[in-house]
Scaffold this motif. Sequence first.
Motif, mmCIF file in Angstrom:
data_model
loop_
_atom_site.group_PDB
_atom_site.id
_atom_site.type_symbol
_atom_site.label_atom_id
_atom_site.label_comp_id
_atom_site.label_asym_id
_atom_site.label_seq_id
_atom_site.Cartn_x
_atom_site.Cartn_y
_atom_site.Cartn_z
ATOM 1 N N TRP A 3 -7.531 7.606 -23.603
ATOM 2 C CA TRP A 3 -8.064 6.560 -23.456
ATOM 3 C C TRP A 3 -7.616 4.924 -22.818
ATOM 4 C CZ3 TRP A 3 -12.556 6.612 -25.503
ATOM 5 C CH2 TRP A 3 -12.625 7.036 -27.011
ATOM 6 N N PRO A 4 -7.225 6.157 -21.229
ATOM 7 C CA PRO A 4 -6.532 5.822 -20.376
ATOM 8 C C PRO A 4 -7.016 4.346 -19.514
ATOM 9 C CG PRO A 4 -7.498 7.725 -19.709
ATOM 10 C CD PRO A 4 -8.211 7.539 -20.650
ATOM 11 N N ASP A 5 -8.043 3.994 -19.569
ATOM 12 C CA ASP A 5 -8.232 3.492 -19.010
ATOM 13 C C ASP A 5 -7.751 1.913 -20.208
ATOM 14 O OD1 ASP A 5 -10.044 4.229 -17.411
ATOM 15 O OD2 ASP A 5 -11.635 4.157 -17.823
ATOM 16 N N ILE A 6 -8.080 1.662 -21.511
ATOM 17 C CA ILE A 6 -7.011 1.245 -22.595
ATOM 18 C C ILE A 6 -5.924 0.936 -21.979
ATOM 19 C CG2 ILE A 6 -7.307 0.133 -24.778
ATOM 20 C CD1 ILE A 6 -10.181 -0.164 -23.767
ATOM 21 N N HIS A 7 -4.937 2.022 -22.074
ATOM 22 C CA HIS A 7 -3.949 2.178 -21.777
ATOM 23 C C HIS A 7 -3.370 1.303 -20.935
ATOM 24 C CE1 HIS A 7 0.462 4.395 -22.746
ATOM 25 N NE2 HIS A 7 0.275 3.658 -22.116
ATOM 26 N N ALA A 8 -3.761 1.413 -19.583
ATOM 27 C CA ALA A 8 -3.730 1.078 -18.557
ATOM 28 C C ALA A 8 -3.926 -0.689 -18.326
ATOM 29 C CB ALA A 8 -4.511 1.436 -17.104
ATOM 30 N N GLN A 9 -4.318 -1.204 -19.394
ATOM 31 C CA GLN A 9 -5.143 -3.236 -19.475
ATOM 32 C C GLN A 9 -3.329 -3.259 -20.491
ATOM 33 O OE1 GLN A 9 -9.011 -4.037 -19.875
ATOM 34 N NE2 GLN A 9 -9.486 -2.212 -19.796
ATOM 35 N N ARG A 53 4.336 -4.024 -32.825
ATOM 36 C CA ARG A 53 4.078 -3.296 -34.065
ATOM 37 C C ARG A 53 3.705 -4.403 -35.326
ATOM 38 N NH1 ARG A 53 2.602 1.550 -35.339
ATOM 39 N NH2 ARG A 53 3.882 2.212 -37.269
ATOM 40 N N VAL A 54 2.678 -4.441 -35.689
ATOM 41 C CA VAL A 54 2.777 -5.353 -36.819
ATOM 42 C C VAL A 54 3.131 -4.581 -38.777
ATOM 43 C CG1 VAL A 54 0.779 -6.935 -38.186
ATOM 44 C CG2 VAL A 54 0.659 -6.440 -35.690
ATOM 45 N N ALA A 55 3.941 -5.341 -38.922
ATOM 46 C CA ALA A 55 4.059 -5.026 -40.820
ATOM 47 C C ALA A 55 4.796 -3.417 -40.823
ATOM 48 C CB ALA A 55 3.370 -5.311 -41.313
ATOM 49 N N GLY A 56 5.341 -3.382 -39.797
ATOM 50 C CA GLY A 56 6.141 -1.470 -39.288
ATOM 51 C C GLY A 56 4.774 -0.592 -39.427
ATOM 52 N N ARG A 57 3.291 -1.076 -39.469
ATOM 53 C CA ARG A 57 2.300 -0.015 -39.899
ATOM 54 C C ARG A 57 1.128 -0.108 -39.699
ATOM 55 N NH1 ARG A 57 -0.993 -1.673 -43.083
ATOM 56 N NH2 ARG A 57 -0.373 -4.208 -43.672
ATOM 57 N N ARG A 58 0.934 -0.927 -38.436
ATOM 58 C CA ARG A 58 -0.294 -0.771 -37.227
ATOM 59 C C ARG A 58 0.127 -1.702 -36.017
ATOM 60 N NH1 ARG A 58 -3.181 -4.925 -36.355
ATOM 61 N NH2 ARG A 58 -2.651 -6.878 -37.066
ATOM 62 N N TRP A 59 -0.518 -1.103 -35.187
ATOM 63 C CA TRP A 59 -0.194 -2.480 -33.689
ATOM 64 C C TRP A 59 -1.789 -2.990 -32.983
ATOM 65 C CZ3 TRP A 59 3.777 -0.459 -31.158
ATOM 66 C CH2 TRP A 59 5.090 0.555 -31.772
ATOM 67 N N ASP A 60 -1.047 -3.971 -32.375
ATOM 68 C CA ASP A 60 -2.239 -5.148 -31.469
ATOM 69 C C ASP A 60 -1.650 -5.164 -30.559
ATOM 70 O OD1 ASP A 60 -3.220 -6.371 -33.911
ATOM 71 O OD2 ASP A 60 -1.450 -8.375 -33.884
ATOM 72 N N LEU A 61 -2.140 -4.890 -29.730
ATOM 73 C CA LEU A 61 -2.777 -4.485 -28.173
ATOM 74 C C LEU A 61 -2.687 -6.056 -27.878
ATOM 75 C CD1 LEU A 61 -5.449 -1.795 -28.105
ATOM 76 C CD2 LEU A 61 -2.302 -1.963 -28.691
ATOM 77 N N TYR A 62 -1.493 -6.462 -26.569
ATOM 78 C CA TYR A 62 -1.834 -7.344 -25.580
ATOM 79 C C TYR A 62 -2.432 -7.455 -24.355
ATOM 80 C CZ TYR A 62 -0.182 -10.803 -29.359
ATOM 81 O OH TYR A 62 0.566 -11.777 -30.913
ATOM 82 N N LEU A 63 -3.621 -7.468 -24.355
ATOM 83 C CA LEU A 63 -3.887 -6.929 -22.818
ATOM 84 C C LEU A 63 -3.973 -7.541 -21.729
ATOM 85 C CD1 LEU A 63 -7.725 -6.026 -24.288
ATOM 86 C CD2 LEU A 63 -5.290 -4.489 -23.791
ATOM 87 N N ASP A 64 -3.067 -7.189 -20.770
ATOM 88 C CA ASP A 64 -3.221 -8.558 -19.237
ATOM 89 C C ASP A 64 -3.401 -9.460 -18.821
ATOM 90 O OD1 ASP A 64 -5.145 -7.141 -18.297
ATOM 91 O OD2 ASP A 64 -4.004 -5.718 -17.038
ATOM 92 N N ASN A 65 -4.770 -9.744 -19.417
ATOM 93 C CA ASN A 65 -5.604 -10.646 -19.290
ATOM 94 C C ASN A 65 -5.642 -11.886 -20.386
ATOM 95 O OD1 ASN A 65 -7.219 -8.922 -21.347
ATOM 96 N ND2 ASN A 65 -9.820 -8.543 -21.150
#
Length: 310
Positions: free
Chosen positions: A213-219, A225-237
Amino acid sequence: MFALTVKNMRRSHHRVPLAIDDVEDAFVLPRPLRRAVRFLVSLGSGRINIPAHTGTVATVMLFAVTGLYGMSVGGHGQVVAEATTSAAGFAIEDVKVSGNDETSEIEILQLLGLDGTTSLVALNADAARQKIANLPWVENVEVRKVYPRTVEVKLKERKAYAIWQHGAELSLIQKDGSVIAPLRDNKFAKLPLFVGRDAEASAASVEEAFAKWPDIHAQVKAFVRVAGRRWDLYLDNGVIVRLPEDNIDGALARLTKLDKDQNLLQRDIAAVDLRLADRTAIELTPDATLRRQAAVDARNKALKKAGQDT
């Protein structure tokens, strides 16, 4: 009488055998001492000539050995050896450093301890290597002495993979999560940012998860890291994408389809929640919420008026 004398003289030409008791009483030197005794006898008898000034040379050598021993006991042997070999033409005049992009040559020279008169012979290459190996960017180092006046230092440096934010601190990390050094400038600003406790240890897994998923990764501006278990993605917009703990690939596939079909990530939204596999929750921005509420109120009012008219 003449015959008697002659007889006695004849007998004197023959060895007189020793009795057994005499042989047992005779003293014989041990073999190791015989050569030394013969030398001393020859020396005393004048059959060995001693060169002139031998005594003077021996005295000088004795004083020299005594002086060197005293300097060694007093801890000055290294200084004397260095001064002697430098004067003999072994003073270090050239230091060749290679493989250093982030490590300063000045730091290396300081750790080598060169002062312009340092002798190549006296330089401890292993000790210098250990000191240089402790520098933040150095992965391994080789220090070689090239006679008569050159030192070669070959470095292999660590590679920065990402920036890790922990509290108010920013650090450069390798792909395995090990910290290289604090972030001091904007040179590495384009590296991905990982935020939170244990984020550095899980950073390497992100590259594999986003490979399709390079298009998502690029944004993505930051991986939180949330609670050492999962990720929240903060996009550039400014949009936040909340990923599930498991099946990240499926969540990203769903997000990609929504963005392609409905241009989701370009809308006035605050967050997309993908933590539940059977539904997607959209959070609007405050302005979008006000506009939506106004639109709902206007529609309800219109419906109410239409009902009254009928």
